[in-house]
Design an enzyme around this catalytic site. Structure first.
Site, PDB file in Angstrom:
ATOM      1  N   ALA A   1      28.103  30.848 -10.033  1.00 60.74           N
ATOM      2  CA  ALA A   1      29.124  32.221 -10.050  1.00 60.74           C
ATOM      3  C   ALA A   1      27.806  33.173  -9.643  1.00 60.74           C
ATOM      4  O   ALA A   1      27.998  34.645  -8.588  1.00 60.74           O
ATOM      5  CB  ALA A   1      29.620  33.018 -11.449  1.00 60.74           C
TER       6      ALA A   1
ATOM      7  N   SER B   1      29.323  28.205  14.106  1.00 60.17           N
ATOM      8  CA  SER B   1      30.161  28.022  12.758  1.00 60.17           C
ATOM      9  C   SER B   1      31.312  28.579  13.159  1.00 60.17           C
ATOM     10  O   SER B   1      31.617  29.105  14.581  1.00 60.17           O
ATOM     11  CB  SER B   1      29.878  28.976  11.771  1.00 60.17           C
ATOM     12  OG  SER B   1      29.586  30.818  12.389  1.00 60.17           O
TER      13      SER B   1
ATOM     14  N   GLU C   1      42.190  18.814  11.262  1.00 54.02           N
ATOM     15  CA  GLU C   1      41.156  17.803  10.435  1.00 54.02           C
ATOM     16  C   GLU C   1      40.936  19.036   9.179  1.00 54.02           C
ATOM     17  O   GLU C   1      41.187  20.325   9.040  1.00 54.02           O
ATOM     18  CB  GLU C   1      40.142  17.532  10.591  1.00 54.02           C
ATOM     19  CG  GLU C   1      39.038  18.083  11.844  1.00 54.02           C
ATOM     20  CD  GLU C   1      38.687  17.587  12.707  1.00 54.02           C
ATOM     21  OE1 GLU C   1      37.068  17.709  13.364  1.00 54.02           O
ATOM     22  OE2 GLU C   1      38.864  16.647  13.002  1.00 54.02           O
TER      23      GLU C   1
ATOM     24  N   LYS D   1      39.344  20.834   6.229  1.00 52.72           N
ATOM     25  CA  LYS D   1      37.516  21.281   6.322  1.00 52.72           C
ATOM     26  C   LYS D   1      36.616  21.670   4.981  1.00 52.72           C
ATOM     27  O   LYS D   1      36.889  21.311   4.194  1.00 52.72           O
ATOM     28  CB  LYS D   1      37.496  23.339   6.756  1.00 52.72           C
ATOM     29  CG  LYS D   1      36.739  23.612   6.379  1.00 52.72           C
ATOM     30  CD  LYS D   1      36.505  24.710   7.109  1.00 52.72           C
ATOM     31  CE  LYS D   1      35.414  25.838   7.101  1.00 52.72           C
ATOM     32  NZ  LYS D   1      34.532  26.285   6.075  1.00 52.72           N
TER      33      LYS D   1
ATOM     34  N   GLU E   1      30.435  16.095   8.053  1.00 54.99           N
ATOM     35  CA  GLU E   1      30.201  16.754   7.009  1.00 54.99           C
ATOM     36  C   GLU E   1      29.180  15.876   6.091  1.00 54.99           C
ATOM     37  O   GLU E   1      30.076  14.541   5.313  1.00 54.99           O
ATOM     38  CB  GLU E   1      31.034  17.646   6.587  1.00 54.99           C
ATOM     39  CG  GLU E   1      31.012  18.333   5.415  1.00 54.99           C
ATOM     40  CD  GLU E   1      30.388  20.072   5.878  1.00 54.99           C
ATOM     41  OE1 GLU E   1      30.817  20.400   7.624  1.00 54.99           O
ATOM     42  OE2 GLU E   1      31.058  21.195   5.297  1.00 54.99           O
TER      43      GLU E   1
ATOM     44  N   CYS F   1      46.866   2.793 -29.039  1.00 61.19           N
ATOM     45  CA  CYS F   1      47.293   1.599 -30.037  1.00 61.19           C
ATOM     46  C   CYS F   1      46.099   1.618 -30.161  1.00 61.19           C
ATOM     47  O   CYS F   1      45.933   0.261 -30.990  1.00 61.19           O
ATOM     48  CB  CYS F   1      47.289   0.471 -28.551  1.00 61.19           C
ATOM     49  SG  CYS F   1      45.860   0.725 -27.649  1.00 61.19           S
TER      50      CYS F   1
ATOM     51  N   CYS G   1      47.945  -1.226 -22.627  1.00 57.34           N
ATOM     52  CA  CYS G   1      48.223  -0.123 -23.521  1.00 57.34           C
ATOM     53  C   CYS G   1      49.822   0.049 -23.734  1.00 57.34           C
ATOM     54  O   CYS G   1      50.299   0.931 -24.590  1.00 57.34           O
ATOM     55  CB  CYS G   1      47.142   0.156 -23.958  1.00 57.34           C
ATOM     56  SG  CYS G   1      46.959   1.882 -25.009  1.00 57.34           S
TER      57      CYS G   1
HETATM   58 ZN   LIG Z   1      45.364   1.457 -25.971  1.00 56.25          ZN
END
Ligand SMILES: [Zn+2]
Length: 684
Positions: free
Chosen positions: A34, A77, A103, A105, A174, A408, A427
């Site tokens: 930041a 750019s 596409e 970015k 990229e 569980c 589960c």
């Molecule tokens: Zn579970």
């Protein structure tokens, strides 16, 4: 911050370059992301305001502070517009371009990979656009580029020959971490005692720069968006070629490449705002697809005139982390969710934010009571970005990560960044089966969640497929808290809180309903499976596209990805989960569940002639003649798309009594609103 003098500007540039060098060399920096961003933004603003040419800023932004490999063609750019479809439309109109490529970015690091005689031989960063840095040593860390590119022809100046030979090719794209790779990268770094990466973008830059001195590989991905060397045109076709060679392309993330006309570009831009791909993106790139347009428009002072980046506004606010809630999904996945002090963000009140997984919490060091940065950039649900450590006052407490499955009590499989209950789907069997029989799925009346739970607890049913072989006698014997029928015995049981069997009358009804559900139709069967990423409307699209479960199961990732709105990532997930569900599906089929739709019930009319063709319709509030789910089916049968929320791209909102925030939103956005009666009068 604000820079007010040249001296301050120069000092800031020095600070940025130092921090950037440290970061990209070994992945560390004394500045937080930041702080860095704030310095960078202030310096950029001052440079622009004073007309100062500051190449350092471009170099820092592209992840390279030095570089001496010349680019064959400058890596320019792009001109940008931020979250403004009107400006985008103006640009498209003025350009005179008719055929566009679109596409995502990607928010990573631009690199060039050079192939000689079919083999990857060099990788260079974008650098300042004219010269980049050689990072060839990091080539082996990329896990999704072809080791060989070649063929009999197809090559610029190539003579058609039967001999397979390697091509000379330059692929631009990229370098990024997928979200899974990013999580994996930080696990690796921790194991090797290295500091973790704060975010995926800086992480991939650090990975590239540091790869030389590191004694372990950190895998990352490459998504192509341009090439030099193939004579294929237009651009969209050349991307198809790259995919055929084995490259992943940025366009491929959209699931369909186009080419697009202007209207389709705007639709795509709006659709992408709600997408949640497995890589970070911050917008959409719109380019002239045809070479003739590119040549005609040429290059401006710094940017090509034939392309534009449409960036989504990133919005972030701070709030307070109140609580982390843990839930087990239908596949046994443990998902944390952050409850925060309610806060306004992009026009709505946010009370929950997503957290990826337990690692995410420990890596970023969140604590309860922390001031937290909540960020929304494209996603639907905002995410918890980072704690503001400087705001801690000692009252913050650690977050308890559950030691065992809250559902569980079993252990977790913690070998992956995503934790799962070792019982997996088992589960959450109650939730899975209850979801499968709900109104939107198989609509089996009488099978309440509590009865489903009883059946599972008593071992009568273990999963969805077992329902279809139940006999009335089995159901009748299930003991239930709910008292069915007003008999003397039941009244007594009710008084003493005793459980009694379901009984034969109710059981008979339930078995009849289950029998009926066997012909509920393919869309409802797909919904009932609870495959991640396929809700009701996606299931309807899949049913419409494939027509039978066999065809759906036989579909490859590529084929699935072509179905509207699916895309490669979701397609891969669906293929995996269908394979995992093979036994359930087979047993359902063996028990007589109909897994295909009669051809007549599939749309056979020309899509364009349908009344709702191309329209996105959202239904909210109570409907009188149909359920909401049936209304959505009606919308789709008329060629429209059933949307679950109201956005700028919504064409129509059908609102019944009790319609709430969606109605307000439609009014704000100027979306047309109709009652159920008006809708029926106009379209049916
Ligand atoms: Zn579970």
């Amino acid at each position: 911050m604000n820079i007010t003098s040249r001296t301050e500007f120069d000092a800031t540039i020095t600070q940025i370059v130092e921090a950037s060098t440290a970061y990209y060399t070994d992945g560390t920096s004394n500045l937080s992301d930041a702080q860095f961003d704030s310095l960078y933004d202030a310096a950029s603003a001052y440079a622009e305001q004073q007309g100062i040419d500051a190449p350092e800023l471009a170099k820092v932004a592209s992840g390279s502070v030095s570089g001496d490999v010349a680019h064959s063609v400058p890596m320019l750019s792009l001109e940008k517009v931020t979250e403004d479809t009107a400006a985008l439309t103006t640009w498209m109109t003025k350009s005179g371009i008719e055929q566009f490529s679109v596409e995502p970015k990607l928010d990573g690091l631009a690199v060039v990979i050079r192939y000689r005689n079919g083999k990857p031989v060099q990788m260079v960063t974008r650098g300042d656009g004219s010269h980049g840095e050689d990072v060839t040593y990091a080539l082996e860390s990329i896990d999704n580029i072809p080791a060989f590119v070649g063929g009999p022809s197809h090559h610029k100046g190539g003579i058609s020959t039967r001999d397979i030979r390697g091509f000379d090719l330059e692929v631009r794209g990229e370098a990024v971490f997928t979200h899974d790779q990013f999580e994996g990268a930080n696990v690796l770094r921790e194991q090797h005692g290295d500091p973790v990466f704060a975010n995926a973008r800086n992480g991939v830059a650090g990975t590239l720069r540091g790869a030389k001195s590191r004694d372990y590989l950190i895998p990352f991905s490459f998504y192509a968006y341009d090439q030099i060397g193939l004579d294929t045109a237009p651009h969209t076709d050349s991307m198809d070629d790259l995919e055929a060679f084995g490259f992943a392309t940025a366009a491929g993330l959209l699931g369909r490449r186009g080419p697009h006309d202007m209207g389709q570009v705007v639709t795509e831009v709006q659709a992408w705002a709600g997408a949640e791909p497995n890589v970070d993106t911050d917008g959409i790139v719109v380019k002239a697809d045809r070479t003739s347009d590119r040549v005609r428009l040429g290059i401006g002072s710094r940017t090509p005139r034939w392309a534009i980046a449409y960036k989504y506004a990133t919005q972030q606010v701070t709030s307070t982390l109140l609580e982390v809630e843990w839930t087990i999904g239908r596949t046994g996945r443990l998902t944390p969710r952050a409850r925060i002090e309610p806060v306004e963000l992009t026009g709505s009140t946010v009370t929950y934010a997503s957290l990826h997984n337990p690692d995410d919490i420990s890596r970023k060091g969140f604590m309860l009571g922390d001031t937290v940065i909540v960020k929304k950039a494209g996603e639907i649900i905002p995410r918890l970005e980072a704690p503001v450590v400087a705001h801690r006052d000692g009252s913050q407490t650690p977050i308890d990560v559950p030691a065992v499955c809250p559902n569980c009590g079993s252990n977790f499989d913690t070998t992956q960044a995503v934790w799962r209950c070792v019982r997996g789907r088992g589960c959450a069997a109650v939730e899975s089966v209850a979801y499968a029989v709900s109104r939107d799925a198989l609509d089996i009346d009488g099978l309440s969640t509590s009865l489903v739970k009883r059946m599972i607890d008593q071992g009568v049913v273990t999963d969805l497929a077992d329902l279809f072989t139940l006999t009335a006698a089995q159901v009748a014997a299930v003991s239930s808290d709910k008292v069915y029928g007003d008999t003397a015995q039941n009244r007594k049981a009710d008084r003493v809180g005793q459980s009694v069997p379901v009984g034969s009358t109710v059981a008979g009804n339930i078995v009849t309903q289950i029998e009926k559900a066997k012909t509920a139709g393919l869309a409802r069967v797909i919904t009932s499976l609870g495959v991640r990423g396929t809700g009701r409307s996606m299931s309807r699209r899949l049913a419409k596209h494939f027509g039978s479960m066999d065809a759906l199961r036989a579909a490859s990732v590529e084929e699935l990805a072509t179905v509207e709105k699916i895309g490669t990532i979701k397609a891969a997930m669906i293929v995996d989960e269908l394979a995992e569900l093979a036994s359930v599906i087979d047993r359902m089929s063996a028990a007589g569940v109909v897994m295909q739709d009669a051809p007549a019930s599939r749309a056979t009319t020309d899509a364009c002639s349908q009344p709702l063709a191309g329209m996105s319709v959202c239904v909210t509030g109570s409907m009188v003649l149909r359920t909401r789910s049936e209304m959505n089916e009606t919308v789709e049968s008329l060629g429209g798309r059933a949307a679950s929320s109201v956005s700028k791209s919504t064409s129509l909102l059908v609102a019944g009594p009790g319609a709430g925030s969606k109605l307000d939103k439609a009014a704000t956005l100027g979306v047309r609103v109709m009652t159920e009666d008006e809708f029926i009068a106009e379209y049916l």
